[in-house]
Scaffold this active site. Structure first.
Site, PDB file in Angstrom:
ATOM      1  N   GLY A  20      20.928 -18.340  60.287  1.00  0.00           N
ATOM      2  CA  GLY A  20      19.784 -17.466  60.527  1.00  0.00           C
ATOM      3  C   GLY A  20      19.992 -16.537  61.698  1.00  0.00           C
ATOM      4  O   GLY A  20      19.639 -15.350  61.648  1.00  0.00           O
ATOM      5  N   GLU A  39      23.755 -18.867  72.690  1.00  0.00           N
ATOM      6  CA  GLU A  39      24.333 -20.019  71.987  1.00  0.00           C
ATOM      7  C   GLU A  39      24.837 -21.033  72.995  1.00  0.00           C
ATOM      8  O   GLU A  39      25.618 -20.705  73.880  1.00  0.00           O
ATOM      9  CB  GLU A  39      25.493 -19.546  71.087  1.00  0.00           C
ATOM     10  CG  GLU A  39      26.349 -20.646  70.508  1.00  0.00           C
ATOM     11  CD  GLU A  39      25.561 -21.640  69.667  1.00  0.00           C
ATOM     12  OE1 GLU A  39      25.646 -22.852  69.974  1.00  0.00           O
ATOM     13  OE2 GLU A  39      24.856 -21.201  68.728  1.00  0.00           O
ATOM     14  N   GLY A  90      26.616 -24.055  62.667  1.00  0.00           N
ATOM     15  CA  GLY A  90      27.177 -25.067  61.777  1.00  0.00           C
ATOM     16  C   GLY A  90      28.271 -24.556  60.877  1.00  0.00           C
ATOM     17  O   GLY A  90      28.980 -25.356  60.243  1.00  0.00           O
ATOM     18  N   VAL A 237      10.913 -20.221  77.540  1.00  0.00           N
ATOM     19  CA  VAL A 237      10.502 -18.977  76.879  1.00  0.00           C
ATOM     20  C   VAL A 237       9.000 -18.878  77.080  1.00  0.00           C
ATOM     21  O   VAL A 237       8.256 -19.801  76.716  1.00  0.00           O
ATOM     22  CB  VAL A 237      10.826 -18.984  75.374  1.00  0.00           C
ATOM     23  CG1 VAL A 237      10.305 -17.704  74.718  1.00  0.00           C
ATOM     24  CG2 VAL A 237      12.323 -19.142  75.135  1.00  0.00           C
ATOM     25  N   HIS A 476      21.913 -32.368  56.450  1.00  0.00           N
ATOM     26  CA  HIS A 476      21.010 -31.286  56.066  1.00  0.00           C
ATOM     27  C   HIS A 476      19.590 -31.575  56.525  1.00  0.00           C
ATOM     28  O   HIS A 476      18.689 -31.794  55.713  1.00  0.00           O
ATOM     29  CB  HIS A 476      21.039 -31.081  54.548  1.00  0.00           C
ATOM     30  CG  HIS A 476      22.393 -30.765  54.012  1.00  0.00           C
ATOM     31  ND1 HIS A 476      22.844 -31.203  52.776  1.00  0.00           N
ATOM     32  CD2 HIS A 476      23.425 -30.078  54.560  1.00  0.00           C
ATOM     33  CE1 HIS A 476      24.088 -30.778  52.592  1.00  0.00           C
ATOM     34  NE2 HIS A 476      24.451 -30.100  53.651  1.00  0.00           N
ATOM     35  N   GLY A 509      16.978 -23.585  59.660  1.00  0.00           N
ATOM     36  CA  GLY A 509      16.616 -24.610  58.690  1.00  0.00           C
ATOM     37  C   GLY A 509      15.244 -25.213  58.890  1.00  0.00           C
ATOM     38  O   GLY A 509      14.683 -25.803  57.960  1.00  0.00           O
TER      39      GLY A 509
END
Length: 566
Positions: A20, A39, A90, A237, A476, A509
């Site tokens: 994403g 990251e 990933g 944030v 997953h 996800g």
């Protein structure tokens, strides 16, 4: 933070560089925005990848323990989650499999009815497939032929297929491993090498054949001006001014690089994109909601976390003559019934570390009685087949002797995440699972493995966590900040906009609203493409903002719409 903390200003700050995040970086950079990607993992090259997964310092991601790899395992009461941390997310450690889920998944879960998914998604899937270089597997290996043989044994041979994967195979008339100029993006992408079918995809491709995100979306985004800040962990944030974030956001980070003593850095952005994986995004949103930085985050956070109803099992052939590590990480698959999907998985020769988590297949009910059944099964196999059983219990040589089955189902089922102090560490809060247990194993898949092992002379295996702790494994983890109609149903709306805040999106996800029954990477990519398609070019957005008046109709200024606005 100290006044001397460096300040960086951007239009969009993207937290996470997985599927994403990388899609968002490219599409926003193309639209003229100033983009930063934060990251916490390292940047990897084919030359820096570990030679095997026994090299834990380069494979396992546990920075506080000095392990600076890209593969992570998080242990919860209900499930063990496998995931990646790296520039490219990933994609560095996943099995390359990029499948479109059955169309019925769009009619299930929290996203059902939110959009005309079946009409919209094919276009976005096609674009994602083109960008990721999806092609049919051209390197069927011994493990794939074994799966095909096993499918015949259970009457599922018609469902056998070679996987659709993100791998560069090169030309048939050139030897594997040959170098090619950019084969995908008309010379704008990097040179590549063709796959040699070493099975090393999940330990990091050292041969430059795997279509990881740092070779497509993220690579192109950086060429268009997006800046990637590796080894950077977000710690806060919060809105700058207006409580709904319409005036922008402050983002504070620390460095995770060795020797930098956490080196704080500050960013300001008009918009924030959460793309830190299902677990990462949930953890940060829980933390920030509790500390008061983002108090409007929906109470649906952590609800309906899904695992693809997944199970990892295997068949091992101790002393077998065929090298089952040859091929690609996930080379083929079958459907043993309408809801149950099985893929053949492998690790490269010498990468045997995951075998430490396996044991002999055990049937029976989950719980203490299953441990007794396991001990009885193990004793019986030691008495009747002592040499194969003892060899199957040794991790060494397992990659060459084992075909791993990744089993997934589309059946509905989920658990919840909470932000609590675990009983074993009362000093701070962390993510913990809550609620009824998800299925520990898939009976149909276990029965398939037992029958397949008997038919082919192997030893059926399963994971120790499943037997000893009644805890399955999943690669997953999905949901937890899923799409919904309202803040009571989900954390973001059908356009990925976070309820309660302006110019804040979720595109990893955690947004998924149902079990897919297949590997989710392609769907995350396609949904990110869809989300970014709704954001207008930078020039149009700035024009709308400069023309804005206090009581403007948000329908006329799409980037300023609140979540849930059509």
């Amino acid at each position: 933070m100290p006044a001397s903390t460096p300040l960086e200003e951007f239009d969009f700050v993207i937290i996470g560089s997985g599927f994403g995040g990388s899609v968002s970086a490219l599409r926003l950079a193309e639209k003229g925005y100033r983009v930063a990607v934060l990251e916490q993992g390292r940047r990897w090259t084919p030359q820096s990848m570990p030679a095997s997964n026994w090299n834990t310092a380069r494979w396992i991601h546990r920075p506080r323990l000095g392990l600076r790899g890209f593969f992570n395992m998080q242990f919860f009461r209900h499930v063990v989650v496998l995931h990646g941390n790296a520039v490219g997310g990933g994609s560095i450690t996943y099995g390359n499999t990029l499948l479109v889920p059955p169309s019925r998944v769009w009619q299930e879960g929290t996203w059902a009815g939110l959009a005309d998914w079946q009409a919209e998604m094919p276009t976005h899937y096609a674009r994602a497939q083109q960008m990721l270089g999806v092609t049919t597997n051209q390197r069927l290996g011994p493990a794939d032929h074994l799966l095909q043989q096993m499918a015949r044994e259970v009457g599922a041979q018609a469902s056998f297929y070679p996987t659709e994967v993100g791998i560069f195979f090169g030309d048939a008339d050139r030897a594997p491993g040959a170098t090619y100029e950019d084969p995908y993006f008309n010379g704008e992408g990097p040179p590549r090498k063709s796959c040699i079918a070493c099975g090393g995809c999940m330990v990091g491709c050292r041969h430059d054949a795997k279509n990881t995100l740092d070779k497509n979306y993220l690579y192109l985004a950086e060429r268009k001006g997006a800046q990637v800040f590796a080894e950077t962990r977000v710690v806060d944030v919060r809105p700058d001014g207006a409580e709904d974030g319409s005036s922008g956001y402050w983002i504070e980070t620390v460095s995770t690089a060795p020797g930098e003593r956490q080196a704080p850095r500050r960013f300001r952005a008009t918009s924030v994109v959460w793309a830190a994986s299902s677990l990462g995004t949930q953890e940060m949103l829980f933390r920030l909601r509790e500390r008061g930085s983002l108090p409007k985050i929906s109470q649906a956070l952590g609800q309906r976390v899904r695992t693809n109803a997944e199970s990892l099992i295997a068949v091992r052939y101790p002393g077998g003559r065929k090298d089952l590590s040859e091929g690609i990480a996930i080379g083929s698959g079958i459907y043993i019934d309408e809801h149950t999907h099985i893929e053949a998985v492998r690790y490269p020769k010498g990468s045997d570390a995951m075998a430490l988590l396996t044991t002999v297949m055990t049937l029976g009910r989950p719980g203490p009685t299953r441990i007794a059944v396991w001990l009885a099964t193990l004793l019986k196999q030691l008495l009747t087949r002592p040499v194969p059983t003892l060899r199957a219990m040794s991790p060494f040589g397992s990659a060459q002797e084992t075909v791993i089955f990744l089993c997934m189902q589309t059946l509905e089922g989920h658990l919840s995440m909470r932000w609590r102090r675990p009983w074993y560490w009362p000093f701070s809060k962390t993510l913990v699972t809550h609620g009824d247990r998800i299925p520990t194993f898939i009976p149909a898949a276990n029965a398939f493995a037992v029958k397949a092992a008997q038919a082919t002379g192997g030893v059926a295996q399963t994971t120790l966590t499943e037997i000893l702790f009644n805890v399955p494994m999943t690669a997953h983890c999905m949901g937890g900040a899923a799409m919904g109609r309202t803040p009571e149903e989900g954390v973001c709306d059908a356009r990925n906009r976070v309820f309660g805040y302006r110019n804040m999106y979720i595109v990893d996800g955690s947004m998924l609203g149902a079990n897919l029954g297949v590997n989710p990477s392609l769907t995350i990519t396609a949904l990110a493409e869809r989300a970014m398609a709704h954001i207008p070019p930078a020039a149009a957005r700035r024009s709308a903002e400069s023309a804005a008046v206090p009581h403007q109709d948000p329908a006329t200024h799409p980037t300023l719409e609140p979540a849930g606005q059509a």
